[in-house]
Design a protein around this motif. Structure first.
Motif, mmCIF file in Angstrom:
data_model
loop_
_atom_site.group_PDB
_atom_site.id
_atom_site.type_symbol
_atom_site.label_atom_id
_atom_site.label_comp_id
_atom_site.label_asym_id
_atom_site.label_seq_id
_atom_site.Cartn_x
_atom_site.Cartn_y
_atom_site.Cartn_z
ATOM 1 N N HIS A 169 5.784 2.819 1.949
ATOM 2 C CA HIS A 169 4.871 1.741 1.557
ATOM 3 C C HIS A 169 4.620 0.843 2.760
ATOM 4 O O HIS A 169 5.551 0.483 3.483
ATOM 5 N N LYS B 211 -7.867 8.069 -10.667
ATOM 6 C CA LYS B 211 -7.109 6.922 -10.166
ATOM 7 C C LYS B 211 -7.224 6.868 -8.646
ATOM 8 O O LYS B 211 -7.397 7.890 -7.986
ATOM 9 N N TYR B 212 -7.132 5.666 -8.112
ATOM 10 C CA TYR B 212 -7.237 5.468 -6.673
ATOM 11 C C TYR B 212 -6.031 4.675 -6.167
ATOM 12 O O TYR B 212 -5.430 3.873 -6.892
ATOM 13 N N TRP B 213 -5.695 4.915 -4.895
ATOM 14 C CA TRP B 213 -4.776 4.039 -4.187
ATOM 15 C C TRP B 213 -5.615 3.039 -3.385
ATOM 16 O O TRP B 213 -6.632 3.417 -2.807
ATOM 17 N N ALA C 250 -6.147 1.166 -0.007
ATOM 18 C CA ALA C 250 -5.814 1.691 1.320
ATOM 19 C C ALA C 250 -6.214 0.705 2.419
ATOM 20 O O ALA C 250 -7.006 -0.213 2.193
ATOM 21 N N GLN D 295 -6.165 9.470 -5.874
ATOM 22 C CA GLN D 295 -4.822 9.986 -6.100
ATOM 23 C C GLN D 295 -4.916 11.482 -6.392
ATOM 24 O O GLN D 295 -5.763 11.915 -7.184
ATOM 25 N N ASN E 65 0.496 7.821 2.822
ATOM 26 C CA ASN E 65 0.560 9.273 2.610
ATOM 27 C C ASN E 65 1.505 9.954 3.598
ATOM 28 O O ASN E 65 1.438 11.156 3.803
ATOM 29 N N GLU F 249 -1.622 -4.438 -7.930
ATOM 30 C CA GLU F 249 -0.804 -3.242 -7.794
ATOM 31 C C GLU F 249 -1.303 -2.376 -6.631
ATOM 32 O O GLU F 249 -2.312 -2.681 -6.001
ATOM 33 N N THR F 250 -0.593 -1.269 -6.374
ATOM 34 C CA THR F 250 -0.974 -0.386 -5.268
ATOM 35 C C THR F 250 -2.095 0.566 -5.647
ATOM 36 O O THR F 250 -2.704 1.182 -4.765
ATOM 37 N N GLY F 251 -2.375 0.703 -6.949
ATOM 38 C CA GLY F 251 -3.407 1.626 -7.394
ATOM 39 C C GLY F 251 -4.251 1.035 -8.506
ATOM 40 O O GLY F 251 -3.937 -0.028 -9.058
ATOM 41 N N PHE G 87 0.841 -1.189 0.000
ATOM 42 C CA PHE G 87 0.000 0.000 0.000
ATOM 43 C C PHE G 87 0.879 1.243 0.000
ATOM 44 O O PHE G 87 1.840 1.336 0.769
ATOM 45 N N LYS G 88 0.545 2.195 -0.866
ATOM 46 C CA LYS G 88 1.212 3.498 -0.850
ATOM 47 C C LYS G 88 0.647 4.291 0.311
ATOM 48 O O LYS G 88 -0.562 4.485 0.418
#
Length: 266
Positions: A102, A186-188, A190, A180, A96, A145-147, A93-94
């Motif tokens: 990560h 686009k979304y991350w 979470a 994002q 913030n 993927e992360t997003g 996960f990216k």
């Protein structure tokens, strides 16, 4: 063996309380378990050592920086993480909290986290809540993927049923997706309920650096430092030290009396 301090000594009492609070109850020294040869072994041990958070509503997670402090070969870490991600053992996960931050969570833990969120919402259940099942079955299983892009998200969710705007809003409100900033389409992915811990992560990083920076040589024995109790973070000292060493903010040096933690020179 811990030196016995008379009960009337407030300093000694405080020291013992700090040691007990920071130990997590497992008595494992970070100095004896700082490095590992295998990424999965490091992940499992750090998962087991994840701090016991009061009012805990977040499953254990590990930072990539912590792996970098524990497995010396960063290329090996990246390669083995990629393999574990593709094998659906874990998810990345990216976060913030920093440009390269990560988080890593075992997939089973992440699914448990989602189930906990859904259970808490059960009292308000409506037809839109079916989206959580679609998300787990169709989105998480195929998008590693992360997003994810909005169009891909809708396409995968539609494998479960007709997708409405409310479905997407529900996933965002539940903390499973964040938009994002660069591209709102686009979304991350979470981790739900992690906000307070990420705030503590940032504050705890600053607290540890400040603590060491106030020392004459900006250093402290690891055995002493890991017993310090943090005031600004519910994540324990061990969690923060692994993070700060792996991110390069702190460094370790072996001395005849043990490992020393020093603030890295800019």
């Amino acid at each position: 063996m811990e030196e016995k301090v008379p009960e009337c000594s407030s300093k000694g009492t405080k020291r013992r309380r700090d040691e007990e609070d920071s130990d997590g109850g497992n008595g494992v020294s970070l100095e004896d378990h700082l490095t590992f040869s295998d990424t999965l072994v490091a992940l499992r041990i750090m998962r087991a050592q994840f701090p016991h958070i009061h009012k805990g509503s977040v499953e254990p997670f590990i930072l990539k920086s912590q792996l970098y402090s524990s497995v010396k070969d960063r290329t090996q870490v990246d390669r083995e993480l990629e393999s574990l991600r593709r094998d659906k053992v874990l998810r990345l996960f990216k976060l913030n909290t920093g440009q390269d931050d990560h988080g890593i969570m075992f997939l089973d833990d992440y699914l448990n986290q989602i189930d906990r969120v859904v259970k808490r919402m059960e009292g308000k259940k409506g037809e839109e809540y079916e989206v959580f099942g679609w998300f787990k079955t169709h989105v998480l299983d195929s998008k590693l993927e992360t997003g994810i892009e909005h169009q891909d998200l809708c396409s995968l969710l539609s494998l479960g049923g007709k997708v409405k705007d409310n479905h997407i809003s529900l996933l965002i409100n539940a903390g499973l997706l964040t938009r994002q900033l660069i591209d709102p389409n686009k979304y991350w992915f979470a981790i739900p309920n992690i906000g307070a811990l990420l705030k503590g992560l940032v504050q705890g990083r600053n607290e540890v650096i400040s603590l060491l920076s106030r020392r004459r040589y900006k250093e402290m024995m690891l055995a002493t430092l890991e017993k310090k109790r943090l005031r600004m973070s519910s994540l324990d000292m061990r969690f923060h030290l692994r993070d700060l060493i792996g991110s390069g903010h702190l460094r370790t040096d072996q001395t005849p009396t043990g490992l020393v933690i020093r603030v890295s020179k800019d």
